[in-house]
Design a protein around this motif. Structure first.
Motif, PDB file in Angstrom:
ATOM      1  N   GLU A  70       0.840  -1.189   0.000  1.00  0.00           N
ATOM      2  CA  GLU A  70       0.000   0.000   0.000  1.00  0.00           C
ATOM      3  C   GLU A  70       0.878   1.243   0.000  1.00  0.00           C
ATOM      4  O   GLU A  70       1.934   1.275   0.619  1.00  0.00           O
ATOM      5  N   ALA A  71       0.423   2.284  -0.684  1.00  0.00           N
ATOM      6  CA  ALA A  71       1.156   3.543  -0.704  1.00  0.00           C
ATOM      7  C   ALA A  71       1.058   4.196   0.669  1.00  0.00           C
ATOM      8  O   ALA A  71      -0.020   4.284   1.252  1.00  0.00           O
ATOM      9  N   ARG A  72       2.202   4.632   1.165  1.00  0.00           N
ATOM     10  CA  ARG A  72       2.224   5.273   2.478  1.00  0.00           C
ATOM     11  C   ARG A  72       1.958   6.768   2.325  1.00  0.00           C
ATOM     12  O   ARG A  72       2.446   7.400   1.400  1.00  0.00           O
ATOM     13  N   ALA A  73       1.204   7.308   3.256  1.00  0.00           N
ATOM     14  CA  ALA A  73       0.873   8.730   3.211  1.00  0.00           C
ATOM     15  C   ALA A  73       1.823   9.564   4.061  1.00  0.00           C
ATOM     16  O   ALA A  73       1.767  10.782   4.028  1.00  0.00           O
ATOM     17  N   ASP A  74       2.705   8.917   4.817  1.00  0.00           N
ATOM     18  CA  ASP A  74       3.560   9.653   5.732  1.00  0.00           C
ATOM     19  C   ASP A  74       5.002   9.788   5.251  1.00  0.00           C
ATOM     20  O   ASP A  74       5.893  10.073   6.024  1.00  0.00           O
ATOM     21  N   THR A  75       5.285   9.588   3.970  1.00  0.00           N
ATOM     22  CA  THR A  75       6.648   9.706   3.465  1.00  0.00           C
ATOM     23  C   THR A  75       6.965  11.154   3.115  1.00  0.00           C
ATOM     24  O   THR A  75       6.071  11.998   2.976  1.00  0.00           O
ATOM     25  N   LEU A  77       7.922  12.193   0.328  1.00  0.00           N
ATOM     26  CA  LEU A  77       7.493  12.491  -1.033  1.00  0.00           C
ATOM     27  C   LEU A  77       5.978  12.472  -1.214  1.00  0.00           C
ATOM     28  O   LEU A  77       5.485  12.711  -2.305  1.00  0.00           O
ATOM     29  N   ALA A  78       5.228  12.199  -0.163  1.00  0.00           N
ATOM     30  CA  ALA A  78       3.772  12.112  -0.278  1.00  0.00           C
ATOM     31  C   ALA A  78       3.175  13.418  -0.789  1.00  0.00           C
ATOM     32  O   ALA A  78       2.258  13.414  -1.615  1.00  0.00           O
ATOM     33  N   THR A  79       3.698  14.545  -0.337  1.00  0.00           N
ATOM     34  CA  THR A  79       3.153  15.835  -0.772  1.00  0.00           C
ATOM     35  C   THR A  79       3.567  16.177  -2.203  1.00  0.00           C
ATOM     36  O   THR A  79       2.960  17.036  -2.830  1.00  0.00           O
ATOM     37  N   HIS A  80       4.594  15.504  -2.713  1.00  0.00           N
ATOM     38  CA  HIS A  80       5.094  15.793  -4.059  1.00  0.00           C
ATOM     39  C   HIS A  80       4.715  14.704  -5.060  1.00  0.00           C
ATOM     40  O   HIS A  80       5.221  14.699  -6.179  1.00  0.00           O
ATOM     41  N   ASP A  81       3.838  13.789  -4.673  1.00  0.00           N
ATOM     42  CA  ASP A  81       3.480  12.642  -5.495  1.00  0.00           C
ATOM     43  C   ASP A  81       2.966  13.056  -6.876  1.00  0.00           C
ATOM     44  O   ASP A  81       3.435  12.554  -7.902  1.00  0.00           O
ATOM     45  N   ALA A  82       2.017  13.964  -6.916  1.00  0.00           N
ATOM     46  CA  ALA A  82       1.429  14.386  -8.202  1.00  0.00           C
ATOM     47  C   ALA A  82       2.478  15.037  -9.100  1.00  0.00           C
ATOM     48  O   ALA A  82       2.541  14.763 -10.313  1.00  0.00           O
ATOM     49  N   PHE A  83       3.322  15.882  -8.512  1.00  0.00           N
ATOM     50  CA  PHE A  83       4.375  16.541  -9.284  1.00  0.00           C
ATOM     51  C   PHE A  83       5.329  15.504  -9.884  1.00  0.00           C
ATOM     52  O   PHE A  83       5.657  15.565 -11.072  1.00  0.00           O
ATOM     53  N   LEU A  84       5.768  14.544  -9.074  1.00  0.00           N
ATOM     54  CA  LEU A  84       6.711  13.546  -9.551  1.00  0.00           C
ATOM     55  C   LEU A  84       6.119  12.673 -10.645  1.00  0.00           C
ATOM     56  O   LEU A  84       6.780  12.375 -11.640  1.00  0.00           O
ATOM     57  N   ARG A  85       4.869  12.257 -10.469  1.00  0.00           N
ATOM     58  CA  ARG A  85       4.235  11.407 -11.491  1.00  0.00           C
ATOM     59  C   ARG A  85       4.044  12.167 -12.806  1.00  0.00           C
ATOM     60  O   ARG A  85       4.193  11.597 -13.883  1.00  0.00           O
ATOM     61  N   ARG A  86       3.720  13.440 -12.722  1.00  0.00           N
ATOM     62  CA  ARG A  86       3.526  14.247 -13.926  1.00  0.00           C
ATOM     63  C   ARG A  86       4.860  14.543 -14.608  1.00  0.00           C
ATOM     64  O   ARG A  86       4.999  14.421 -15.818  1.00  0.00           O
ATOM     65  N   ARG A  87       5.847  14.885 -13.824  1.00  0.00           N
ATOM     66  CA  ARG A  87       7.120  15.362 -14.367  1.00  0.00           C
ATOM     67  C   ARG A  87       8.071  14.227 -14.763  1.00  0.00           C
ATOM     68  O   ARG A  87       8.942  14.428 -15.625  1.00  0.00           O
TER      69      ARG A  87
END
Length: 180
Positions: A70-75, A77-87
């Protein structure tokens, strides 16, 4: 001795020789289901594969599916997930580029290794042609790459620092023959 029993023994030997517990692979799952279809009892299957009876019952009832964490929400990079997946696809899944952009633009304080681990599954799912680096060639004198480094060596039993400078030109590296 039937072939399914021979296969079961071979698998058990390869697993117990390592001394480590192995997750149930798709091949083992299918072998358990095949033995059950051949009317081998759940208890006997459990003994052959060294698996608990409750696990054998689950293997018989359900279809195999790979383990997914399961994806962890407390890492970090959690706040940067959308940016990383897009970029990620835009920079050919380069962890170094994304790490630098996160530090510069987003105030990221984590490590490069964390970004690299985050990108591994994304890179694995990507089209291989998209992940490969593209070679480009320019006219002579237009572009170059400079690398600088240093290393410690021993010269006449004395430790010294050697500075290394490498300049690589970006023009086509094709031998051209001149003359007749």
């Amino acid at each position: 001795m039937d072939t399914s029993l021979e296969n079961a023994k071979r698998i058990i030997v390869s697993i117990t020789d390592t001394g480590e517990a192995v997750m149930l692979s798709k091949e083992r799952w299918e072998q358990v289901r095949q033995l059950h279809a051949e009317k081998v009892s759940i208890t006997e299957i459990g003994r052959r594969f060294d698996i608990d009876r409750k696990t054998v019952r689950k293997m018989v009832r359900e279809a195999w599916r790979p383990y997914e964490r399961e994806a962890r929400a407390d890492t970090l990079l959690a706040t940067h997930d959308a940016f990383l997946r897009r970029r990620a696809s835009q920079v050919n899944y380069s962890a170094r580029i994304l790490y630098q952009e996160l530090q510069r633009d987003c105030g990221y304080k984590g490590s490069y290794e964390t970004v690299k681990r985050f990108l591994m599954p994304l890179r694995a799912q990507a089209d291989p042609a998209q992940v490969c680096q593209r070679r480009f060639e320019t006219e002579p004198g237009q572009k170059s790459q400079i690398d600088w480094g240093q290393m410690r060596i021993y010269l006449r039993a004395q430790s010294i620092v050697l500075h290394v400078f490498v300049l690589t030109l970006g023009y086509p590296r094709v031998l051209r023959q001149y003359g007749s």
